[in-house]
Design a protein around this motif. Structure first.
Motif, PDB file in Angstrom:
ATOM      1  N   GLN A  16       0.837  -1.192   0.000  1.00 15.55           N
ATOM      2  CA  GLN A  16       0.000   0.000   0.000  1.00 15.55           C
ATOM      3  C   GLN A  16       0.877   1.248   0.000  1.00 15.55           C
ATOM      4  N   THR A  17       0.440   2.233  -0.750  1.00 16.22           N
ATOM      5  CA  THR A  17       1.093   3.533  -0.727  1.00 16.22           C
ATOM      6  C   THR A  17       0.045   4.629  -0.766  1.00 16.22           C
ATOM      7  N   PRO A  18       0.289   5.789  -0.118  1.00 10.85           N
ATOM      8  CA  PRO A  18       1.436   6.064   0.752  1.00 10.85           C
ATOM      9  C   PRO A  18       1.247   5.432   2.120  1.00 10.85           C
ATOM     10  N   LYS A  19       2.239   5.562   2.992  1.00 13.44           N
ATOM     11  CA  LYS A  19       2.102   5.082   4.366  1.00 13.44           C
ATOM     12  C   LYS A  19       1.330   6.078   5.212  1.00 13.44           C
ATOM     13  N   PHE A  20       1.509   7.350   4.908  1.00 14.90           N
ATOM     14  CA  PHE A  20       0.885   8.402   5.704  1.00 14.90           C
ATOM     15  C   PHE A  20       0.629   9.604   4.812  1.00 14.90           C
ATOM     16  N   ARG A  21      -0.512  10.251   5.040  1.00 15.42           N
ATOM     17  CA  ARG A  21      -0.835  11.422   4.233  1.00 15.42           C
ATOM     18  C   ARG A  21      -1.722  12.350   5.048  1.00 15.42           C
ATOM     19  N   ILE A  22      -1.449  13.640   4.892  1.00 14.18           N
ATOM     20  CA  ILE A  22      -2.314  14.668   5.465  1.00 14.18           C
ATOM     21  C   ILE A  22      -3.034  15.360   4.315  1.00 14.18           C
ATOM     22  N   LEU A  23      -4.343  15.441   4.408  1.00 15.49           N
ATOM     23  CA  LEU A  23      -5.157  16.112   3.386  1.00 15.49           C
ATOM     24  C   LEU A  23      -5.896  17.288   4.008  1.00 15.49           C
ATOM     25  N   LYS A  24      -6.145  18.277   3.202  1.00 15.97           N
ATOM     26  CA  LYS A  24      -7.025  19.349   3.628  1.00 15.97           C
ATOM     27  C   LYS A  24      -8.456  18.981   3.242  1.00 15.97           C
ATOM     28  N   ILE A  25      -9.395  19.508   4.004  1.00 15.97           N
ATOM     29  CA  ILE A  25     -10.815  19.286   3.700  1.00 15.97           C
ATOM     30  C   ILE A  25     -11.096  19.688   2.255  1.00 15.97           C
TER      31      ILE A  25
END
Lengths: 115, 112
Positions: free
Chosen positions: A6-15
């Motif tokens: 699986q990719t990515p391992k971690f992600r920050i998204l904006k609303i």
């Protein structure tokens, strides 16, 4: 065999942003699944696929879309991300033989934070 | 519908202690039952499974017996190790279904 990746391992998204979580397996499994795991909860099924070109909804499909153009890949699309989609997402696969008792193999997960 | 109920955690034990994690279920038909384990920062791994009544699944010293009369699938280990510290999930699937129903998970912490 890499198994389920699986990719990515971690992600920050904006609303309101969108993104695609990638999942691939090299075990030639027909069945693939997307789950989400909220803190202190069990996993809930988002979507699943029984083979290339065939997908179906699970328990919590709203806000997500999937496609399955190949046996190996099963991407999960988030459109218009919302804070409620903050979660850890797991992809899994299993072979068609053995029926419902067959083991599902899980990827390492993608941690998503929507702010 | 199907459901799985697990004992709440966290469970904290000393090394070499006996472990029981209770799991009961409600299901239509005749489910297959699973225990999955999730080590810190990792995905779920199958620990053991049983596909019919009275079957015993076992792996790495863990055991669970499919009890249809009590609709239970309790996980046991005679002597836990620090390396067993993880979250344990009981799950079931019925018939030709594609939906694993999970319990909420039980966190186990084993201390020296």
């Amino acid at each position: 065999n890499a198994g389920v990746t699986q990719t990515p391992k971690f992600r920050i998204l904006k609303i309101g942003q969108s993104m695609t979580l990638q999942c691939a397996q090299d075990m030639n499994h027909n069945y693939m699944y997307w789950y989400r795991q909220d803190p202190g909860m069990g996993l809930k099924l988002i979507y699943y696929s029984v083979g290339a070109g065939i997908t179906d909804k699970g328990e919590v499909p709203n806000g997500y879309n999937v496609s399955r153009s190949t046996t190996e890949d099963f991407p999960l699309r988030l459109e218009l991300a919302a804070p409620s989609q903050t979660s850890v997402y797991f992809c899994a696969s299993r072979p068609v033989g053995g029926g419902a008792g067959e083991t599902q193999y899980f990827g390492p997960g993608t941690r998503l934070l929507v702010l | 519908g199907n459901s799985v109920t697990q004992m709440e955690g966290p469970v904290t034990l000393s090394e070499e202690a006996f472990l029981t994690i209770n799991c009961t279920y409600t299901a239509t038909g005749y489910p297959s039952l699973f225990w999955y384990v999730q080590y810190p920062g990792e995905g779920l791994q199958l620990l053991l499974k049983a596909t019919k009544a009275d079957d015993k699944g076992s792996n790495k010293g863990f055991e669970a017996t499919y009890r249809k009369e009590t609709t239970s699938f309790h996980l046991e280990k005679g002597s836990v190790q620090v390396s067993d510290s993880a979250v344990y999930f009981c799950a079931l699937i019925t018939g030709g279904g594609n939906k694993l129903t999970f319990g909420t998970g039980t966190q186990l912490k084993v201390e020296l």
